[in-house]
Design a protein around this motif. Structure first.
Motif, PDB file in Angstrom:
ATOM      1  N   ASP A 211       3.098  -3.037  -1.430  1.00 19.49           N
ATOM      2  CA  ASP A 211       2.736  -1.906  -0.571  1.00 19.49           C
ATOM      3  C   ASP A 211       2.240  -2.481   0.753  1.00 19.49           C
ATOM      4  OD1 ASP A 211       2.463   0.717   0.142  1.00 19.49           O
ATOM      5  OD2 ASP A 211       1.039   1.249  -1.432  1.00 19.49           O
ATOM      6  N   ASP A 212       2.233  -1.669   1.806  1.00 18.16           N
ATOM      7  CA  ASP A 212       1.750  -2.228   3.068  1.00 18.16           C
ATOM      8  C   ASP A 212       0.233  -2.368   3.059  1.00 18.16           C
ATOM      9  OD1 ASP A 212       1.324   0.510   3.237  1.00 18.16           O
ATOM     10  OD2 ASP A 212       2.931   0.814   4.672  1.00 18.16           O
ATOM     11  N   VAL A 213      -0.440  -1.268   2.740  1.00 13.83           N
ATOM     12  CA  VAL A 213      -1.897  -1.287   2.767  1.00 13.83           C
ATOM     13  C   VAL A 213      -2.445  -0.680   1.489  1.00 13.83           C
ATOM     14  CG1 VAL A 213      -3.939  -0.468   3.992  1.00 13.83           C
ATOM     15  CG2 VAL A 213      -1.914  -1.069   5.272  1.00 13.83           C
ATOM     16  N   ILE A 214      -3.513  -1.242   0.997  1.00 11.19           N
ATOM     17  CA  ILE A 214      -4.184  -0.633  -0.147  1.00 11.19           C
ATOM     18  C   ILE A 214      -5.493  -0.023   0.368  1.00 11.19           C
ATOM     19  CG2 ILE A 214      -5.345  -2.801  -0.815  1.00 11.19           C
ATOM     20  CD1 ILE A 214      -5.176  -1.933  -3.692  1.00 11.19           C
ATOM     21  N   THR A 215      -5.828   1.143  -0.151  1.00 12.34           N
ATOM     22  CA  THR A 215      -7.133   1.723   0.201  1.00 12.34           C
ATOM     23  C   THR A 215      -8.033   1.698  -1.031  1.00 12.34           C
ATOM     24  OG1 THR A 215      -6.052   3.883   0.040  1.00 12.34           O
ATOM     25  CG2 THR A 215      -6.518   3.089   2.225  1.00 12.34           C
ATOM     26  N   THR A 216      -8.017   2.736  -1.836  1.00 14.67           N
ATOM     27  CA  THR A 216      -8.876   2.701  -3.031  1.00 14.67           C
ATOM     28  C   THR A 216      -8.221   1.916  -4.172  1.00 14.67           C
ATOM     29  OG1 THR A 216      -7.881   4.712  -3.906  1.00 14.67           O
ATOM     30  CG2 THR A 216      -9.835   4.970  -2.526  1.00 14.67           C
ATOM     31  N   LYS A 234       4.235  -6.339 -19.263  1.00 16.48           N
ATOM     32  CA  LYS A 234       2.990  -6.976 -19.711  1.00 16.48           C
ATOM     33  C   LYS A 234       2.035  -7.294 -18.564  1.00 16.48           C
ATOM     34  CE  LYS A 234       4.589  -6.924 -23.863  1.00 16.48           C
ATOM     35  NZ  LYS A 234       4.246  -5.706 -24.601  1.00 16.48           N
ATOM     36  N   LYS A 235       2.606  -7.627 -17.409  1.00 16.94           N
ATOM     37  CA  LYS A 235       1.758  -7.989 -16.268  1.00 16.94           C
ATOM     38  C   LYS A 235       2.174  -7.223 -15.024  1.00 16.94           C
ATOM     39  CE  LYS A 235      -0.771 -11.948 -17.270  1.00 16.94           C
ATOM     40  NZ  LYS A 235      -1.421 -11.216 -18.388  1.00 16.94           N
ATOM     41  N   VAL A 236       1.174  -6.653 -14.361  1.00 22.84           N
ATOM     42  CA  VAL A 236       1.446  -5.964 -13.098  1.00 22.84           C
ATOM     43  C   VAL A 236       0.488  -6.476 -12.034  1.00 22.84           C
ATOM     44  CG1 VAL A 236       1.624  -3.762 -11.881  1.00 22.84           C
ATOM     45  CG2 VAL A 236       2.256  -3.885 -14.295  1.00 22.84           C
ATOM     46  N   TRP A 237       1.057  -7.027 -10.986  1.00 22.72           N
ATOM     47  CA  TRP A 237       0.284  -7.542  -9.865  1.00 22.72           C
ATOM     48  C   TRP A 237       0.609  -6.728  -8.625  1.00 22.72           C
ATOM     49  CZ3 TRP A 237      -1.912 -11.358 -12.716  1.00 22.72           C
ATOM     50  CH2 TRP A 237      -2.973 -12.073 -12.136  1.00 22.72           C
ATOM     51  N   GLY A 238      -0.305  -6.651  -7.710  1.00 18.51           N
ATOM     52  CA  GLY A 238      -0.034  -5.984  -6.445  1.00 18.51           C
ATOM     53  C   GLY A 238       0.090  -7.027  -5.339  1.00 18.51           C
ATOM     54  N   LEU A 239       0.866  -6.705  -4.302  1.00 23.73           N
ATOM     55  CA  LEU A 239       0.961  -7.563  -3.125  1.00 23.73           C
ATOM     56  C   LEU A 239       0.954  -6.646  -1.907  1.00 23.73           C
ATOM     57  CD1 LEU A 239       1.544 -10.267  -1.592  1.00 23.73           C
ATOM     58  CD2 LEU A 239       3.970  -9.851  -2.018  1.00 23.73           C
ATOM     59  N   VAL A 240      -0.060  -6.811  -1.073  1.00 25.34           N
ATOM     60  CA  VAL A 240      -0.182  -5.949   0.109  1.00 25.34           C
ATOM     61  C   VAL A 240      -0.492  -6.778   1.353  1.00 25.34           C
ATOM     62  CG1 VAL A 240      -1.010  -3.949  -1.230  1.00 25.34           C
ATOM     63  CG2 VAL A 240      -2.676  -5.556  -0.275  1.00 25.34           C
ATOM     64  N   LEU A 241      -0.248  -6.175   2.509  1.00 26.67           N
ATOM     65  CA  LEU A 241      -0.546  -6.869   3.772  1.00 26.67           C
ATOM     66  C   LEU A 241      -2.048  -6.925   4.012  1.00 26.67           C
ATOM     67  CD1 LEU A 241       2.202  -5.183   5.915  1.00 26.67           C
ATOM     68  CD2 LEU A 241       2.048  -7.644   5.478  1.00 26.67           C
ATOM     69  N   GLY A 242      -2.726  -5.822   3.713  1.00 31.59           N
ATOM     70  CA  GLY A 242      -4.152  -5.794   3.967  1.00 31.59           C
ATOM     71  C   GLY A 242      -4.835  -4.706   3.152  1.00 31.59           C
ATOM     72  N   ARG A 243      -6.142  -4.781   3.145  1.00 25.56           N
ATOM     73  CA  ARG A 243      -6.917  -3.792   2.422  1.00 25.56           C
ATOM     74  C   ARG A 243      -7.753  -3.000   3.423  1.00 25.56           C
ATOM     75  NH1 ARG A 243      -9.154  -3.885  -3.578  1.00 25.56           N
ATOM     76  NH2 ARG A 243      -9.776  -1.724  -3.504  1.00 25.56           N
ATOM     77  N   GLN A 244      -7.623  -1.685   3.334  1.00 32.56           N
ATOM     78  CA  GLN A 244      -8.341  -0.814   4.274  1.00 32.56           C
ATOM     79  C   GLN A 244      -9.477  -0.139   3.526  1.00 32.56           C
ATOM     80  OE1 GLN A 244      -5.967   2.533   5.504  1.00 32.56           O
ATOM     81  NE2 GLN A 244      -7.181   2.879   7.330  1.00 32.56           N
ATOM     82  N   ASN A 245     -10.686  -0.476   3.899  1.00 28.56           N
ATOM     83  CA  ASN A 245     -11.813   0.118   3.172  1.00 28.56           C
ATOM     84  C   ASN A 245     -12.606   1.085   4.041  1.00 28.56           C
ATOM     85  OD1 ASN A 245     -11.147  -1.239   0.904  1.00 28.56           O
ATOM     86  ND2 ASN A 245     -12.716  -2.775   1.102  1.00 28.56           N
TER      87      ASN A 245
END
Ligand SMILES: [Zn+2]
Ligand SMILES: [Zn+2]
Length: 245
Positions: A211-216, A234-245
């Protein structure tokens, strides 16, 4: 699809300049792109406090929470970095599809800087878009990034596989939920996704969702849940450009 001569014509009419330093040639020049720093440390995606291997969910969070389906999250860079923020914004809202190649380079740099994590064994897929966003934008920006990433890695002699539209989004979440709590967001998003039934019956064991950005993180968690509920993943990983909090 835009034809090559049309593209050349458009480039002549509207010459490209770097969005940041205005150097001619591309929407972002190599120097400005390279100045976006990588996030070297990886943190647990739930508490965001404990440094873990490849952004794995930490033991404390695993024990404290009700079941967590997402195994970990790689965050490539810092969303608050002004250049990255600008690029993501232009990519998503100004329809500059060319930027997918540049943004994919940031993901690639992150993956290459995590050699101890066996990401080439994972199957890449995109987090599905809001339906009305997809209609409005006409493309899933994450899918486009994965395609570019795949090509760039292939040039470096690394093969990755990707499965388009692994997960289908069949319901949009109401927009007013933005400011609400994570728990409420989780409830709202529950049931929005399902596995694409047109895919081969056997699903991969390990999946990286881009995904581009993760928020929550509620969307990523819900996607991980849907995947793991099949009993095959069995395994799920995320890959994002940045995290927006
Ligand atoms: Zn520049
Ligand atoms: Zn944690």
């Amino acid at each position: 699809m835009i034809k090559l001569y049309q593209k050349i014509f458009l480039d002549l009419l509207f010459p490209k300049n770097c969005l940041i330093c205005e150097a001619p040639g591309k929407h972002i020049c190599a120097r400005c792109l390279q100045s976006i720093p990588l996030q070297k440390e990886n943190f647990c995606p739930i508490c965001e406090e404990i440094e873990t291997f490849a952004g794995r969910v930490c033991n404390t969070c695993e024990n404290n929470h009700s079941k967590i389906y997402l195994d970990g999250l790689l965050v490539a860079s810092y969303y608050k970095h002004p250049i990255l923020k600008e690029l993501i914004h232009r990519y998503k809202y100004s329809f500059i599809q060319d930027l997918s190649d540049d943004l994919a380079q940031i993901l690639k740099r992150k993956l290459l800087s995590s050699p101890e994590f066996p990401w080439p064994n994972f199957i890449f897929s995109a987090v599905p878009l809001h339906l009305n966003r997809l209609r409005w934008r006409g493309f899933n920006q994450s899918t486009l990034m994965i395609k570019k990433l795949k090509n760039q890695l292939a040039n470096d002699g690394i093969k990755i596989k990707y499965l388009p539209e692994l997960i289908i989004r069949h319901r949009d979440t109401p927009p007013q939920m933005k400011a609400k709590s994570i728990e409420l967001r989780k409830q709202n998003i529950s049931g929005c996704f399902s596995i694409n039934k047109e895919l081969p019956k056997k699903l991969p064991k390990k999946i990286i969702l881009v995904d581009d950005v993760i928020t929550t993180g509620a969307t990523l968690e819900e996607c991980a849940k849907v995947l793991k509920k099949t009993g095959q993943v069995k395994k799920v990983w995320g890959l994002v450009l940045g995290r927006q909090n």
